[in-house]
Each structure stands twice: as structure tokens, then as C-alpha cells.
Design a protein around this motif. Structure first.
Motif, short mmCIF file in Angstrom:
data_model
loop_
_atom_site.label_atom_id
_atom_site.label_comp_id
_atom_site.label_asym_id
_atom_site.label_seq_id
_atom_site.Cartn_x
_atom_site.Cartn_y
_atom_site.Cartn_z
N LEU A 164 -77.41 -36.01 -35.59
CA LEU A 164 -78.74 -35.89 -35.39
C LEU A 164 -79.47 -35.71 -35.81
N MET A 165 -79.59 -35.11 -37.49
CA MET A 165 -80.12 -35.17 -38.75
C MET A 165 -80.42 -36.44 -39.08
N ASP A 166 -79.30 -37.77 -39.23
CA ASP A 166 -78.96 -38.71 -40.04
C ASP A 166 -79.84 -39.43 -39.10
N GLY A 167 -80.08 -39.59 -37.47
CA GLY A 167 -80.71 -40.02 -37.22
C GLY A 167 -82.86 -39.96 -37.61
N TYR A 168 -83.00 -38.45 -37.15
CA TYR A 168 -84.49 -38.60 -37.69
C TYR A 168 -84.63 -38.54 -39.39
N CYS A 169 -83.76 -38.40 -40.35
CA CYS A 169 -84.25 -38.79 -41.53
C CYS A 169 -84.60 -40.17 -42.17
N ARG A 170 -83.24 -41.64 -40.81
CA ARG A 170 -84.08 -42.88 -41.04
C ARG A 170 -85.35 -42.75 -40.57
N GLU A 171 -85.86 -42.12 -39.63
CA GLU A 171 -86.49 -42.68 -39.01
C GLU A 171 -88.59 -42.19 -40.22
N GLY A 172 -87.54 -40.73 -40.72
CA GLY A 172 -88.49 -40.50 -42.10
C GLY A 172 -89.07 -39.39 -41.58
N ASN A 173 -88.45 -38.57 -40.42
CA ASN A 173 -89.15 -37.12 -39.97
C ASN A 173 -88.13 -36.24 -40.47
N LEU A 174 -88.31 -35.43 -41.96
CA LEU A 174 -87.35 -35.00 -42.42
C LEU A 174 -87.49 -33.43 -42.04
N ARG A 175 -88.75 -33.13 -41.22
CA ARG A 175 -89.31 -31.97 -40.80
C ARG A 175 -88.06 -31.56 -39.52
N ALA A 176 -88.04 -32.64 -39.27
CA ALA A 176 -87.24 -32.67 -37.86
C ALA A 176 -85.78 -31.93 -38.36
N ALA A 177 -84.54 -33.81 -39.03
CA ALA A 177 -84.06 -33.13 -39.51
C ALA A 177 -83.87 -31.68 -40.23
N LEU A 178 -84.62 -30.91 -40.59
CA LEU A 178 -84.58 -29.60 -40.82
C LEU A 178 -84.34 -28.59 -39.62
N ASN A 179 -85.09 -28.54 -39.46
CA ASN A 179 -84.74 -28.49 -37.41
C ASN A 179 -83.98 -28.38 -37.11
N VAL A 180 -83.01 -29.16 -37.09
CA VAL A 180 -81.62 -29.81 -36.55
C VAL A 180 -81.12 -28.36 -37.84
N ARG A 181 -81.19 -28.65 -38.36
CA ARG A 181 -80.11 -27.81 -39.40
C ARG A 181 -80.69 -26.49 -39.52
N SER A 182 -81.97 -25.96 -39.32
CA SER A 182 -81.73 -24.35 -38.47
C SER A 182 -80.97 -24.35 -37.38
N GLN A 183 -81.24 -25.44 -36.62
CA GLN A 183 -80.61 -24.73 -35.18
C GLN A 183 -78.86 -24.61 -35.56
N MET A 184 -78.73 -25.77 -35.99
CA MET A 184 -77.24 -25.76 -36.47
C MET A 184 -77.04 -24.58 -37.32
N GLU A 185 -77.64 -23.82 -38.13
CA GLU A 185 -76.74 -22.61 -38.37
C GLU A 185 -77.13 -22.03 -37.90
N LYS A 186 -77.95 -21.28 -36.42
CA LYS A 186 -78.17 -20.55 -35.82
C LYS A 186 -77.27 -20.97 -34.66
N ASP A 187 -76.29 -22.10 -34.62
CA ASP A 187 -75.05 -21.87 -33.76
C ASP A 187 -74.13 -22.06 -34.72
N ARG A 188 -74.24 -21.23 -35.95
CA ARG A 188 -73.14 -20.80 -37.09
C ARG A 188 -72.23 -21.42 -37.21
#
Length: 688
Positions: free
Chosen positions: A594-618
Motif C-alpha cells: 500500500l505504501m508503495d502504491g501511494y509512493c508511486r502516485e507521489g502521495n507521500l503523506r498518504a504513504a506515511l499515514n499507512v506507516r503510522s497505521q502499521m505501527e499502531k498495528d504493532r
DNA sequence: CTAGGGTTAG
């Protein structure tokens, strides 16, 4: 406390076979109606009265109920009384319904019953005789579903042979389609335990558990201890109940029994706890296994070598190899010696779950094993061969194979299959076929696993003709393709963009009566996704669910990846949320995709959101996570940010891989960044 | 009652 007074003076008999039956005016119907009027009394009172009526000591069988009286009275200042008389004619007498008051636990009860003589009665001795001889038809003429319970109680009270009671219990439940109360069930179990008929208890509990009535464990425990406080019997019965749950795959109930047995202080045995442990290992509930293991030792439940081996296996399966080694120390401390299974399990653990240098460690354990005078067997070698093959070291695997023969151990079909598979995955198809021929010459019959491995090898090399020949060979040898054969072929077609062929096979599979697995659908869905056919993928997903196959993490990963490739990462995120509502846990791959998808769309903010969601998911970011994000930053020209991430991953002790290096080299190093990590970069495997 | 082999996402 309820008290039953004048119990011993009750002289009741012969409501059996079909109620009260005399030359007098009292009929069975009358009796039942009186029973119904009991509803004005508390349930406890009713039961006590019934027992008084049905269970009293009447050895001569010559007495007959004429009249009885029930009195409930509360202890304390207030008291109420009620009485019911058995009428000579139920239609003309009043019942005490209108009294309508409820007794509580402090109510005292007295029952007195008047009896009168009678002659023709069906006595307990005759009933026992009929049950013993299994003259069920005759017995049936004496019993109705309303008095079946009565006879059971009479059997208990007459202290009949528990085996007789058991027979009657089972027969009458089935015959009259009734379920006896938990109390009667527990009485039966206790009577069987008192004569040590344990195998009878075991099979009874098996049926009891299968029926899955709404008895809770808590009421079972309660009733069991109410019926008898014989500690040993209670422990054995509960132990067998636990085993029955395990054998019927009701693991949750088994765990509940285990916990409750602890609360009650009942002593369980390894005979039931080991199978429970093993069942938990099979479903990879290893935290549970660890808890149970500790608890067994704490409660001083007997543990044996099987217990330890099962626990070691569980720990190995989830990669807790150090803990597994600790358990070996535990068992030695118990004065138990590890056996070949113990070592095989541990070696297999290292082969499958070990990190770098795992095969060296596996070899080290082998050495340790030999030093402990435990002889490696055929399975030991199979494990090592497979380990080396999976470690992409087929030549080492072949050496183990030689060694095995030097030790005079006969390679089995499994040995050959392992090697055939290893060679196939290494692209050495000729050698693989050679081994298959060797099998034949040794009189070992290649089985479907052999063929699946070969087919997989030939498919990967796109050798269509040879694959076809192999498939034909399966039938010629009288073997039957299985799900894995089909899945392998279907996946090969899908990867070759030959979806019609793939669906043809899917049809053939169904026609041959082989049920597709979730994996079958995953392959097909992935095939459609590769073609960008999301509509088809959705339809297939529905078909899959209609067949009762749940979409799993892989299914979602496929769909999320496909959407991301289409530049629809937002839609993919919706699927991520759907996963949670389906009770599925996303993996690192899910988030990274999913992060890769957002990165390729150039949407870094969204990619970082996914990362924080991932961290919330431990889930801790892994090297792929960093590669994706670093790449994302680089594409955006934010080289400082990328640099920061690169340092972060190094600080976390992650090892950059070729992808990291690629990105960094292309985008950063040439622009003069990161002199401080250059050393790391040039140590990356595969870099020049 | 405990240990070993084959397919599938990226």
C-alpha cells in the motif's frame, strides 16, 4: 436448606411401568396431573417430592401410592403451608394452583406419603433383567417417555450395576428422544467411576461432547462436585472430559476445562493434556502452549517426554528456537533424556525457522545428538536434506543423502521427493527425473508428491510438452491428481496469461470432485488482476465466498497490490480496512504494498499515514518498508528525508539489501549524499 | 499422545 422429612416413611412403588396402576381408582393420568400441579412449588421442592415418590425404599413391591402431602414452610417467623392430596378422581378435586407461592432456599419441606397395597407391579429386578438381556422391545412396553426418568432414578437408588444403568441411560435417551439432566449424567459418571469403568466413561463423554448440548462447563463442574466429592473420580472424569473435547476439536472448551480444573483443584493427566498441547501446536497457538506447559508444571501435572517434545515442536514452529533449547534443559532437569524425536524436532526448527547460518546450527545439533549417543534416523536425514534444499544448497543436500546411505539408512519416498523438489527448484530437471527413475529401480513408487514437484519444476521452466507428459504419467501410474497438482497447473496458466486454460482446469477439477482451496482462487484472482481485470477478480471473490472459502490475507494482498498498480491506492486502503472488519491481520507485505502504491502516485503523506497505521498495528518497519519510503522520497527529490530514513534503518540494525543500494546509488550517492554510511553500502551483498 | 516431502501473494 431444603429438608426432606419423613422420607424414610415413604413407601412408594410401582408408578412403573406406566404410572400408578391398581385396581383402585388411581390412574396414571391422575398421577401426572398431580405432578403438573407441582408447578406451584419451587423447582427444588418438586424434585425432592419426585424423589421421595419415586426413589423410596420399597423392596417388596406391594405398596401403592394412594395419597401424598406436600408441605413447604419457610424457616423464620413467617411460614406458609400448602398441601396437595392425590385425588381419587382428578376431575372432581381441586389442585393447589391458586396458592401460587414460591419457596426459597430457606424453605423447609416435608413430604408424607400414604400408601396402599397392590399386587401387579413391574419391579426393578425385572427391569434390570430386561436391560441386562437387552430385551429392549419388551422393556419398551413398560415404559413411556414420561416415566423413563423415573426408572433411571430407581436404578440409581437400587444401586444397580453401573453398566446396566449406562445401557439403560443410552438406550432410553435415544428411544424417547430425551436428554437427561446434568445431575443424572453426573450420577451416572460417578457410578461408572466407582467401579473403574474408565473406557465406558471415555466413550460416554465422547458422545456427550458430540451432542453439544447447552451444558456449560461451569454447571458440569458444579454438578459433578455436588454429586460426589470423591476427589479421584472427579479428577478422572474431568480429565476425560478434557480429552473428549480435544478429540472432537472443541479446543476452546478443552481450554476452559483445563482452567476450571485448576480452580477446582482437580488433577489432570498427561494423557489428556498432551493431546491438548498438540492440538494447540497444530493451530500455532503457541502462547497458549507455553502457558499450558508452565501451568502443568505449576500444578504438578505429570509431564513426560511427549509433553516436552510437543512443546519444543510448538516453539520451533513459530521460530522461538532459543526457548525450545531451554525446554531441553528443563527436561534434563526433570531427569528425562531427550530422544531422537526431540533432536529431530529441534533440527527441523533450525532448518525452517533459523536465520543466517541456520544450516550450520542444524549441523551442530546433529553433532550434539550423536555425542549424546542418540542415533540419527531416516527422518533426521530427511530433515537435513530438506533444510539444505530450501537453503538453495542442493549439493550439500546430496552429500547428506550419500552420508545417509553410508549409514545404511534406507532413503524413503519422502527422501527422494525432498531431493526431487530441491533439484526442481534449482532448475536441475534432468537430475530430478533421474532420481525419479532411481526410485523406480529401487522399487520405491513415486507418488503424487513426486509428480507435483516435477510438474512444478517443468512449469517454472515453461516446458509445456514435458509437463503434459508428466500429467499423463500420473494417470498411467494409477495415481490421482490432487488439489496441489491442480493449483500448480492453474497457477502456471495464470502466470502465462492463459486464463481460459486456467479456468478450464478449474472446471475439470470441480468435475473430478476435487474441492478448490482458497489458494486455487488466489491463483485465479491474481491471474485476472495481472490482466487488470478487476471486475473479473471481484466476481471470483464472490464465487469463492459463496463456496464458503474465506478470502484470506493473501487474497487481500493480491487485490490491494492490483489496485495500487492501477493507481487506485485509495480503493486499496478501503480493502485494508475491510481486512480488519473480517478479522484478518494485515502483514508487512500488505502495508508495504500500500505504501508503495501511494509512493508511486507521489502521495507521500498518504504513504506515511499507512506507516503510522502499521505501527499502531504493532508491526515494526522492515527493510522493504524503508526501501519503499526511501524510493518515494528520492522520486520526489527529497534527498535529505531519504537520507534520514537510511540512517534510521541502519540505527535500527536493519541490513540494507540490493534494492536499498540501487535506490541510494541512483538517486543519492552520485549527488554527494551519505558519506557516513558508505562503508555499509559497499558491504551490501551483490554490490560491486 | 511427539519428528520428515509437493502448490499459492510479493
Amino acid at each position: 436448606m431444603l429438608k426432606l422429612l419423613s422420607f424414610s416413611s415413604c413407601r412408594i412403588h410401582s408408578i412403573f411401568p406406566s404410572g400408578i396402576r391398581t385396581g383402585s381408582s388411581v390412574s396414571n393420568a391422575t398421577f401426572l396431573q398431580v405432578s403438573n400441579s407441582f408447578s406451584v412449588f419451587s423447582r427444588k421442592t418438586q424434585n425432592l417430592v419426585r424423589r421421595a415418590l419415586f426413589c423410596s425404599d420399597t423392596s417388596d413391591g406391594s405398596e401403592q401410592v394412594m395419597k401424598f402431602e406436600v408441605k413447604e414452610s419457610e424457616s423464620g417467623t413467617q411460614s406458609k403451608c400448602s398441601s396437595a392430596f392425590l385425588p381419587t378422581d382428578p376431575r372432581t378435586e381441586d389442585y393447589p394452583k391458586e396458592l401460587g407461592w414460591e419457596a426459597d432456599d430457606r424453605t423447609e419441606l416435608s413430604v408424607s406419603i400414604l400408601t396402599s397395597p397392590t399386587s401387579n407391579s413391574f419391579g426393578i429386578p425385572l427391569a434390570i433383567e430386561l436391560i441386562e438381556k437387552q430385551h429392549w422391545l419388551e422393556l419398551k412396553t413398560h415404559i413411556t417417555d414420561s416415566n423413563a426418568t423415573t426408572l433411571l432414578q430407581q436404578l440409581f437408588d437400587s444401586e444397580a450395576d453401573p453398566i446396566i444403568i449406562l445401557r439403560y441411560f443410552n438406550w432410553s435417551q435415544k428411544q424417547f428422544n430425551i436428554s437427561y439432566t446434568l445431575e443424572l449424567t453426573c450420577r451416572l459418571l460417578h457410578s461408572l467411576a466407582s467401579v473403574k469403568k474408565y473406557s465406558k466413561i471415555r466413550s460416554f463423554l465422547d458422545g456427550f461432547v458430540k451432542k453439544n448440548e447447552n451444558h456449560s462447563n461451569s454447571s458440569f463442574f458444579h454438578m459433578l462436585s455436588m454429586c460426589s466429592n470423591h476427589f479421584c473420580s472427579n479428577s478422572i472424569i474431568i480429565d476425560m472430559l478434557l480429552l473428549a473435547y480435544v478429540q472432537n476439536s472443541k479446543i476452546h472448551m478443552a481450554i476452559e476445562v483445563f482452567d476450571r480444573a485448576g480452580d477446582y483443584g482437580f488433577k489432570l493427566s498427561a494423557l489428556s493434556c498432551n493431546p491438548l498441547l498438540y492440538a494447540l501446536v497444530k493451530v500455532k497457538k503457541v502462547e497458549r502452549v507455553e502457558y499450558l506447559y508452565k501451568e502443568m508444571i505449576k500444578r504438578r501435572i505429570e509431564v513426560n517426554l511427549f509433553t516436552f517434545n510437543i512443546v519444543i515442536n510448538g516453539l520451533c514452529k513459530v521460530g522461538k528456537l532459543n526457548k525450545a533449547r531451554d525446554v531441553i534443559e528443563d527436561l534434563k532437569a526433570w531427569g528425562i533424556s531427550p530422544n531422537v524425536v526431540t533432536y529431530n524436532t529441534l533440527i527441523d526448527g533450525y532448518c525452517k525457522m533459523g536465520k543466517v547460518g541456520k544450516m550450520n546450527k542444524a549441523n551442530a545439533i546433529l553433532k550434539e545428538m550423536v555425542e549424546s549417543k542418540i542415533c540419527p534416523n531416516e527422518i533426521t536425514y530427511n530433515i537435513l536434506i530438506d533444510g539444505f534444499c530450501k537453503d538453495e544448497n542442493v549439493s550439500a543436500a546430496m552429500k547428506v543423502f550419500q552420508e545417509m546411505r553410508r549409514q545404511d539408512l534406507k532413503p524413503s519416498v519422502i527422501t527422494y521427493n525432498t531431493l526431487v523438489n530441491g533439484l526442481c527448484n534449482d532448475g536441475k530437471l534432468d537430475e530430478a527425473c533421474g532420481l525419479r527413475d532411481e526410485m523406480l529401480s529401487l522399487g520405491l513408487k513415486p507418488d503424487i508428491v513426486t509428480y507435483n514437484a516435477l510438474i512444478n519444476g517443468f512449469c517454472k521452466k515453461k516446458k509445456v510438452r514435458e509437463t503434459r507428459e508428466l500429467v499423463d504419467d500420473i494417470r498411467n501410474r494409477g495415481l490421482v491428481p490432487n488439489v496441489i497438482t491442480y493449483n500448480t497447473l492453474i497457477d502456471a496458466y495464470c502466470k502465462d496469461q492463459m486464463m481460459e486454460k486456467a479456468f478450464d482446469l478449474h472446471r475439470v477439477m470441480l468435475e473430478s470432485g476435487i474441492s478448490p482451496t482458497g489458494s486455487t482462487y488466489n491463483c485465479l484472482i491474481a491471474g485476472l488482476c495481472r490482466q487488470g481485470n478487476m471486475e473479473g477478480a471481484r466476481k471470483l471473490l464472490e464465487e469463492m465466498q459463496d463456496k464458503g472459502l474465506r478470502a484470506d490475507v493473501v487474497t487481500y494482498n493480491i487485490l490491494i497490490d492490483a489496485l495500487c498498480r492501477k493507481g487506485e491506492s485509495r480503493k486499496a486502503t478501503r480493502l485494508l480496512n475491510a481486512m480488519f472488519s473480517m478479522g484478518l491481520s494485515p502483514t508487512h507485505l500488505t502495508y508495504n504494498t500500500l505504501m508503495d502504491g501511494y509512493c508511486r502516485e507521489g502521495n507521500l503523506r498518504a504513504a506515511l499515514n499507512v506507516r503510522s497505521q502499521m505501527e499502531k498495528d504493532r508491526k515494526v518497519a522492515n527493510i522493504v518498508t524503508y526501501n519503499v519510503l526511501i524510493n518515494g522520497y528520492c522520486k520526489k527529490g527529497k534527498l535529505e528525508e531519504a537520507n534520514r530514513l537510511l540512517n534510521e534503518l541502519l540505527e535500527r540494525g536493519l541490513v540494507p539489501n540490493q534494492n536499498t543500494y540501487q535506490v541510494v546509488r541512483e538517486e543519492m550517492v552520485e549527488k554527494g549524499f551519505l558519506p557516513d554510511i558508505e562503508g555499509h553500502l559497499y558491504n551490501v551483498p551483490g554490490s560491486s
